[in-house]
Design an enzyme around this catalytic site. Structure first.
Site, PDB file in Angstrom:
ATOM      1  N   LYS A 167       2.752  -5.181   6.404  1.00 49.91           N
ATOM      2  CA  LYS A 167       4.028  -4.859   5.766  1.00 49.91           C
ATOM      3  C   LYS A 167       5.172  -5.752   6.259  1.00 49.91           C
ATOM      4  O   LYS A 167       5.094  -6.377   7.325  1.00 49.91           O
ATOM      5  CB  LYS A 167       4.330  -3.366   5.936  1.00 49.91           C
ATOM      6  CG  LYS A 167       3.403  -2.556   5.002  1.00 49.91           C
ATOM      7  CD  LYS A 167       3.702  -1.103   4.920  1.00 49.91           C
ATOM      8  CE  LYS A 167       2.816  -0.462   3.847  1.00 49.91           C
ATOM      9  NZ  LYS A 167       2.951   1.020   3.812  1.00 49.91           N
ATOM     10  N   ARG A 190      -4.745   2.734   7.373  1.00 51.93           N
ATOM     11  CA  ARG A 190      -5.023   2.112   6.069  1.00 51.93           C
ATOM     12  C   ARG A 190      -4.762   0.627   6.224  1.00 51.93           C
ATOM     13  O   ARG A 190      -3.620   0.200   6.423  1.00 51.93           O
ATOM     14  CB  ARG A 190      -4.095   2.704   5.017  1.00 51.93           C
ATOM     15  CG  ARG A 190      -4.303   2.140   3.629  1.00 51.93           C
ATOM     16  CD  ARG A 190      -3.338   2.776   2.634  1.00 51.93           C
ATOM     17  NE  ARG A 190      -3.470   2.178   1.319  1.00 51.93           N
ATOM     18  CZ  ARG A 190      -2.890   1.046   0.958  1.00 51.93           C
ATOM     19  NH1 ARG A 190      -2.124   0.369   1.841  1.00 51.93           N
ATOM     20  NH2 ARG A 190      -3.043   0.557  -0.259  1.00 51.93           N
TER      21      ARG A 190
HETATM   22  N1  LIG Z   1      -1.163   6.580   2.012  1.00 48.20           N
HETATM   23  C1  LIG Z   1      -0.607   5.357   1.859  1.00 48.20           C
HETATM   24  N2  LIG Z   1      -0.822   4.651   0.715  1.00 48.20           N
HETATM   25  C2  LIG Z   1      -0.247   3.418   0.560  1.00 48.20           C
HETATM   26  N3  LIG Z   1      -0.444   2.729  -0.596  1.00 48.20           N
HETATM   27  C3  LIG Z   1       0.137   1.514  -0.768  1.00 48.20           C
HETATM   28  C4  LIG Z   1       0.923   0.961   0.251  1.00 48.20           C
HETATM   29  C5  LIG Z   1       1.562  -0.363   0.037  1.00 48.20           C
HETATM   30  O1  LIG Z   1       0.836  -1.332   0.679  1.00 48.20           O
HETATM   31  P1  LIG Z   1      -0.212  -2.257  -0.115  1.00 48.20           P
HETATM   32  O2  LIG Z   1       0.599  -2.933  -1.181  1.00 48.20           O
HETATM   33  O3  LIG Z   1      -0.721  -3.168   0.930  1.00 48.20           O
HETATM   34  O4  LIG Z   1      -1.268  -1.409  -0.710  1.00 48.20           O
HETATM   35  N4  LIG Z   1       1.131   1.616   1.431  1.00 48.20           N
HETATM   36  C6  LIG Z   1       0.555   2.862   1.586  1.00 48.20           C
HETATM   37  C7  LIG Z   1       0.752   3.638   2.803  1.00 48.20           C
HETATM   38  O5  LIG Z   1       1.453   3.224   3.750  1.00 48.20           O
HETATM   39  N5  LIG Z   1       0.157   4.858   2.880  1.00 48.20           N
END
Ligand SMILES: Nc1nc2ncc(COP(=O)(O)O)nc2c(=O)[nH]1
Length: 264
Positions: free
Chosen positions: A204, A243
């Site tokens: 991030k 994640r």
């Molecule tokens: N539960 C959860 N879901 C998520 N989905 C997308 C993203 C955005 O990041 P990405 O674009 O790398 O998927 N961050 C989260 C998160 O921090 N927690």
């Protein structure tokens, strides 16, 4: 939890896995690398991004979910739409990862209750297009905890059982870098809600800013070492899961953390 964004525009791996066969192969590779769950997302949530329609989101994700679960993988569907979640559950997903915590679609929590799947309730204040306007906090930890507690109460009112709920502080969602650092340092207060905590810092922008040189943020794909450090610190605070994009290294770091804990 391995990130599988089947989108053309996600912030760190956009476009890499839009082809279903490539997406499935990558998801299975993450499973082989040790991911317990593959998180399939069909709508980018990067700051400022617009929405895609449900049909597009479904077209991107459901077949990938079906093939991954058919191959024995455990899959979560990263969606805020009940219709997409329902289709993904029908294809074998057994976790709904709703970044909106049930706020974006009133049908989501009743669907989760009715199907008995687990649900990740992430802290969220608005869709990505406008979430930067909502990043005002007094005590960010207290407010995130309170707002997550509201989402938990809403889930239980909808009939979701306690043991189906996972909470997540939602790093980067209506939060500036300082908020992310504060939340990362106080995951114990998120845990005090009494539910498993999922932690999502991987690649991030607050990590890019930390590692910036002459004002240029570290590129997203070069933030995996920093992400690994955040995962270790999250393990120390007792999170249920992390994640991440880079699965194998995270599994190795978890093994080190577990071996060290056993030796204490
Ligand atoms: N539960 C959860 N879901 C998520 N989905 C997308 C993203 C955005 O990041 P990405 O674009 O790398 O998927 N961050 C989260 C998160 O921090 N927690």
């Amino acid at each position: 939890m391995g990130v599988l964004n089947v989108t053309p525009d996600s912030f760190s791996d956009g476009g890499a896995y839009v082809d279903p066969s490539i997406a499935v192969a990558y998801g299975l590779a993450m499973r082989s690398a040790g991911a317990d769950i593959i998180d399939v997302g069909g709508e980018s949530t990067r700051p400022g991004s617009g929405r895609v329609d449900a049909v597009t989101e479904m077209a991107r994700t459901v077949e990938v979910v079906r093939q991954l679960t058919a191959a024995g993988a455990r899959v979560s569907i990263d969606t805020s739409r009940a219709a997409v979640a329902e289709a993904a559950i029908g294809a074998g997903a057994d976790i709904v990862n709703d970044v909106s915590g049930g706020l974006a679609d009133p049908d989501m929590l009743p669907l989760v209750a009715g199907t008995g799947v687990r649900v990740v309730l992430m802290h969220w204040r608005a869709h990505s297009a406008t979430m930067a306007d909502h990043a005002e906090y007094g005590d960010v930890v207290a407010e995130v905890v309170d707002e997550l507690a509201e989402r938990v109460a809403a889930a239980k009112t909808a009939g979701v059982a306690d043991d189906r709920i996972i909470v997540d502080p939602g790093l980067g969602f209506a939060k500036r870098a300082g908020h992310n650092w504060t939340l990362s340092a106080h995951l114990d207060r998120i845990k005090a809600l009494g539910y498993p905590v999922l932690f999502g810092a991987s690649r991030k922008s607050y990590l890019g800013a930390l590692l910036a040189v002459d004002g240029t943020p570290r590129p997203a794909v070069e933030r995996d070492a920093a992400t690994l450090a955040t995962s270790m610190l999250a393990f120390e605070q007792g999170v249920w899961g992390v994640r991440v994009h880079q699965v194998r290294d995270t599994v190795d770091a978890l093994a080190v953390w577990q071996a060290t804990r056993r030796a204490r």
